[in-house]
Design a protein around this motif. Structure first.
Motif, PDB file in Angstrom:
ATOM      1  N   ARG A  69       3.046  -2.069  11.725  1.00 19.60           N
ATOM      2  CA  ARG A  69       2.101  -1.819  12.818  1.00 19.60           C
ATOM      3  C   ARG A  69       0.716  -1.449  12.280  1.00 19.60           C
ATOM      4  NH1 ARG A  69       6.356   1.627  16.612  1.00 19.60           N
ATOM      5  NH2 ARG A  69       7.493  -0.201  17.410  1.00 19.60           N
ATOM      6  N   GLU A  70       0.699  -0.760  11.161  1.00 21.99           N
ATOM      7  CA  GLU A  70      -0.577  -0.350  10.564  1.00 21.99           C
ATOM      8  C   GLU A  70      -1.370  -1.562  10.072  1.00 21.99           C
ATOM      9  OE1 GLU A  70      -3.500   2.443   9.333  1.00 21.99           O
ATOM     10  OE2 GLU A  70      -1.691   2.775  10.533  1.00 21.99           O
ATOM     11  N   VAL A  71      -0.700  -2.488   9.424  1.00 21.96           N
ATOM     12  CA  VAL A  71      -1.411  -3.650   8.878  1.00 21.96           C
ATOM     13  C   VAL A  71      -1.612  -4.746   9.930  1.00 21.96           C
ATOM     14  CG1 VAL A  71      -0.526  -3.205   6.559  1.00 21.96           C
ATOM     15  CG2 VAL A  71       0.664  -4.841   8.014  1.00 21.96           C
ATOM     16  N   GLU A 123       0.462 -10.871   7.271  1.00 22.74           N
ATOM     17  CA  GLU A 123       1.501 -11.129   6.271  1.00 22.74           C
ATOM     18  C   GLU A 123       2.337  -9.877   6.053  1.00 22.74           C
ATOM     19  OE1 GLU A 123       1.594 -12.372   1.551  1.00 22.74           O
ATOM     20  OE2 GLU A 123      -0.152 -12.910   2.764  1.00 22.74           O
ATOM     21  N   ALA A 124       3.620 -10.037   5.789  1.00 17.66           N
ATOM     22  CA  ALA A 124       4.533  -8.898   5.631  1.00 17.66           C
ATOM     23  C   ALA A 124       4.061  -7.966   4.516  1.00 17.66           C
ATOM     24  CB  ALA A 124       5.934  -9.405   5.321  1.00 17.66           C
ATOM     25  N   GLN A 177       1.895  -1.682  -0.496  1.00 21.55           N
ATOM     26  CA  GLN A 177       1.221  -0.825   0.477  1.00 21.55           C
ATOM     27  C   GLN A 177       2.006   0.416   0.846  1.00 21.55           C
ATOM     28  OE1 GLN A 177      -1.018  -2.768   3.598  1.00 21.55           O
ATOM     29  NE2 GLN A 177      -0.490  -4.763   2.757  1.00 21.55           N
ATOM     30  N   GLY A 178       3.172   0.584   0.241  1.00 28.07           N
ATOM     31  CA  GLY A 178       3.962   1.784   0.481  1.00 28.07           C
ATOM     32  C   GLY A 178       4.956   1.971  -0.638  1.00 28.07           C
ATOM     33  N   GLY A 179       5.488   3.170  -0.774  1.00 24.53           N
ATOM     34  CA  GLY A 179       6.472   3.439  -1.813  1.00 24.53           C
ATOM     35  C   GLY A 179       7.469   4.484  -1.363  1.00 24.53           C
ATOM     36  N   ILE A 180       8.725   4.301  -1.719  1.00 20.67           N
ATOM     37  CA  ILE A 180       9.769   5.286  -1.403  1.00 20.67           C
ATOM     38  C   ILE A 180      10.628   5.491  -2.644  1.00 20.67           C
ATOM     39  CG2 ILE A 180      11.717   5.910   0.060  1.00 20.67           C
ATOM     40  CD1 ILE A 180      10.631   4.072   2.218  1.00 20.67           C
ATOM     41  N   GLN A 221       0.376   3.656   2.168  1.00 13.18           N
ATOM     42  CA  GLN A 221      -0.977   3.134   1.933  1.00 13.18           C
ATOM     43  C   GLN A 221      -1.832   4.107   1.105  1.00 13.18           C
ATOM     44  OE1 GLN A 221      -2.484   1.754   5.829  1.00 13.18           O
ATOM     45  NE2 GLN A 221      -2.000  -0.285   5.069  1.00 13.18           N
ATOM     46  N   GLY A 222      -1.245   4.584   0.016  1.00 17.51           N
ATOM     47  CA  GLY A 222      -1.991   5.415  -0.928  1.00 17.51           C
ATOM     48  C   GLY A 222      -2.074   6.885  -0.588  1.00 17.51           C
ATOM     49  N   ARG A 223      -1.521   7.304   0.540  1.00 15.46           N
ATOM     50  CA  ARG A 223      -1.576   8.719   0.893  1.00 15.46           C
ATOM     51  C   ARG A 223      -0.167   9.285   0.991  1.00 15.46           C
ATOM     52  NH1 ARG A 223       0.255   9.908   5.825  1.00 15.46           N
ATOM     53  NH2 ARG A 223       0.180   8.361   7.506  1.00 15.46           N
TER      54      ARG A 223
END
Length: 476
Positions: free
Chosen positions: A41-43, A48-49, A102-105, A124-126
Motif C-alpha cells: 500500500r505504501e509503494v 511493481e511488487a 524496501q523492507g527487512g524482517i 523503507q529504511g526506518r
C-alpha cells in the motif's frame, strides 16, 4: 480469513513470544501478510511488487518461522530475498545496501531463553515499532490483507557484509593493528559465522569462543550485559594475555567488552571511547545515549566538543532520533551501538568490535588505557522489579508530578524524557517503566557509597508515596 495474536507478543520494539505457547507458524504467516500489505500500500498497489529481505537466527524454531513468514509475504504480493541464517545486523545490511529492497524482517529471540523467538523489522529504511506493530495486530484480527503471488530468491550476503565491515579500518596503517591480540565470544549465537569470516581478515591475533551456532546455548547465555556471561571471555583474555575481549548477544546487535585486565567496559563507557574517536573529525556533532547512561558520558562528550543528547531507551527509538538529529553516533547501556558516520546507523555489534580496534589505533592508546581513563563512578546495576502492568505508567506519572511540582531541597533538576531522572548533589537516580515487561526499572549513580545510599533511599521514598516497593529484582 483473519488471525488473532496473543496480546503479549506485540511489544514496543519488536514481536516476541514463547514457541508453542504464544508464538507459532500462524503468527509468522500473519506478520508476513500484514507487513507485506502495508508495504504494498505504501509503494502503490499498481506498482511493481516490493522486495523484503528475510533472515533468521540460530534458534531451533527459526527455520519454521522463516518458512511461514515468507509464505505470508509472498501471499500478499511481495517478493522475498532470503539471506538465511545470520546476525540481525546482516539483515539490516541487506536492507540498507540494496535499492531494490524496501523492507527487512529478522527472525530472532535476541538474548531471551532458547524457547523464545520473535521478529525485528525495518520498513523503507526506518524502524518498524510501537504503533506499527499494534497495527499488524488489528490488521490480523480484521483479515485486512492484500492478496498476491510474490516470488522468492536466495542470496549469500555474508562475504559482502564482512567486506563492508572491514571498511571501518580504512585509513589505518595495518602495522598499528598487527600487534593486537583480541578475544571474541559469539556465545553460540547467530554472529558466529560472520565473526569467523571477519577475524580471518583482521590484522593481529584473534582467539574465538563458541562460534558454532547452537540455539540451545550450551556454554553460557548470550547476553553480554550480564557480567557472569563474560566469565569465559575473561578467562581467555587472562590465559592468553590478550589486549581486550568482545562478546555478543544471541543475534549480534549488542556488544559487551572487557579490557586486558578483565574489567568490564559497560555500554556507556564504550560510547565514551567511540565518541573520543568520532569527535576528532566531527567537532560539535550530536552523540545520543539513553537515560540509563552515566553522567560521566554526557560530561565527556561535552568536554570533547560534542553535543550530548539524552534520549529514551529502546533501539528503535534511538535509531529514529538519530535520523531526526543527524547524529553520527549513539548507544545504550544495553550494548546497542549505532554508527552513522561512515556506516548505516543501525546497531551492529560486529562492526562495533571493528570500530573498537580502529579507535584504539587512531587514538594511539590501548583499550585498557582508554578504559582506565574513564572516571570511576559508583552505580547500581539495573534494578528491575515487578509492578502490575496497569500500574507501571501511572506510578511513573505520579512520581514525575510530585518531583516537578514540589521537588524538595535535594533535587537539582528533573528530566522526564523517559520516566524520571533526578539530579542531586549526590549524583542521579532513574525510575522508568519498561516498555516490554510489567516491571519498573531503577538505577542510581554517585561518587560515594553514602551518596548512593541516599539516592536509593529517595527512589524507595517515591515508590512508597505511590503505594509501591522495590521488590526482588527480576530478569530481562
Amino acid at each position: 480469513m483473519s488471525h488473532n495474536f496473543d496480546p503479549t507478543v506485540l511489544r514496543e520494539y519488536d514481536i516476541r513470544g514463547i514457541i508453542g505457547q504464544t508464538l507459532g507458524a500462524d503468527d509468522a504467516r500473519a506478520i508476513g501478510r500484514g507487513f507485506g500489505t502495508l508495504l504494498r500500500r505504501e509503494v502503490g498497489l499498481d506498482q511493481e511488487a516490493p522486495c523484503v529481505a528475510v533472515g533468521y537466527d540460530g534458534r531451533v524454531s527459526s527455520p519454521m518461522l522463516e518458512h511461514a513468514l515468507v509464505e505470508g509475504l509472498t501471499a500478499s504480493g511481495c517478493n522475498v530475498l532470503r539471506i538465511g541464517l545470520g546476525a540481525t545486523p546482516m539483515l539490516y545490511y541487506a536492507e540498507a545496501s540494496r535499492d531494490e529492497v524496501q523492507g527487512g524482517i529478522q527472525i530472532t529471540g535476541s538474548h531471551n531463553p532458547s524457547n523464545y523467538n520473535g521478529f525485528k523489522m525495518v520498513f523503507q529504511g526506518r524502524p518498524f515499532f510501537g504503533a506499527d506493530i499494534q497495527r499488524l495486530g488489528r490488521m490480523g484480527a480484521e483479515g485486512d490483507w492484500c492478496d498476491g503471488a510474490g516470488s522468492t530468491a536466495s542470496l549469500d550476503i555474508l562475504g559482502e557484509y564482512v567486506e563492508r565491515m572491514l571498511e571501518g579500518l580504512d585509513g589505518i596503517d595495518e602495522a598499528a593493528l598487527s600487534g593486537l591480540k583480541v578475544g571474541w565470544d559469539a556465545g553460540n549465537g547467530a554472529a558466529g559465522p560472520a565473526l569467523e569470516a571477519l577475524t580471518a581478515r583482521l590484522p593481529g591475533e584473534h582467539h574465538l569462543l563458541f562460534t558454532e551456532v547452537d540455539g540451545h546455548f550450551p556454554n553460557h547465555h548470550p547476553d553480554p550485559t550480564v557480567e557472569a556471561n563474560l566469565a569465559d571471555l575473561r578467562a581467555l583474555v587472562a590465559a592468553k594475555n590478550l589486549d581486550f575481549g568482545v562478546a555478543f548477544d544471541g543475534d549480534g546487535d549488542r556488544i559487551g567488552a572487557i579490557d586486558g585486565t578483565g574489567r568490564v567496559i559497560w555500554g556507556d563507557q564504550l560510547l565514551m571511547i567511540y565518541a573520543e574517536d568520532a569527535l576528532r573529525t566531527r567537532p560539535g556533532a550530536t552523540v545520543i545515549a539513553d537515560v540509563k547512561a552515566s553522567r560521566a558520558l554526557f560530561d565527556r562528550v561535552a568536554d570533547l566538543g560534542g553535543t550530548p543528547l539524552m534520549w529514551k531507551t529502546g533501539h528503535s527509538l534511538i535509531k529514529s532520533k538519530m535520523k531526526e538529529t543527524g547524529a553520527p553516533l549513539a548507544g545504550e547501556m544495553s550494548g546497542h551501538v549505532f554508527f552513522a558516520d561512515s556506516y548505516y546507523g543501525f546497531d551492529d555489534a560486529l562492526y562495533a568490535g571493528v570500530r573498537l580496534l580502529a579507535a584504539s589505533a587512531r587514538l594511539g592508546k590501548s583499550v585498557t588505557e582508554l578504559r582506565g581513563a574513564i572516571p570511576p563512578m559508583l552505580n547500581t546495576p539495573e534494578m528491575r522489579f515487578q509492578v502490575d502492568e496497569a500500574r507501571k505508567f501511572p506510578a511513573i506519572a505520579e512520581v514525575t508530578e510530585r518531583l516537578t511540582t514540589d521537588p524538595g531541597e535535594h533535587v537539582e533538576s528533573v528530566n522526564a524524557t523517559d520516566g524520571v531522572r533526578v539530579n542531586t548533589k549526590d549524583g542521579w537516580w532513574l525510575l522508568r517503566a519498561s516498555n516490554t515487561q510489567d516491571v519498573l526499572v531503577a538505577r542510581a549513580e554517585s561518587d560515594s557509597e553514602e551518596g548512593l545510599e541516599r539516592l536509593i533511599a529517595q527512589i524507595d521514598e517515591q515508590l512508597e508515596l505511590s503505594g509501591l516497593e522495590r521488590g526482588e529484582s527480576v530478569g530481562h
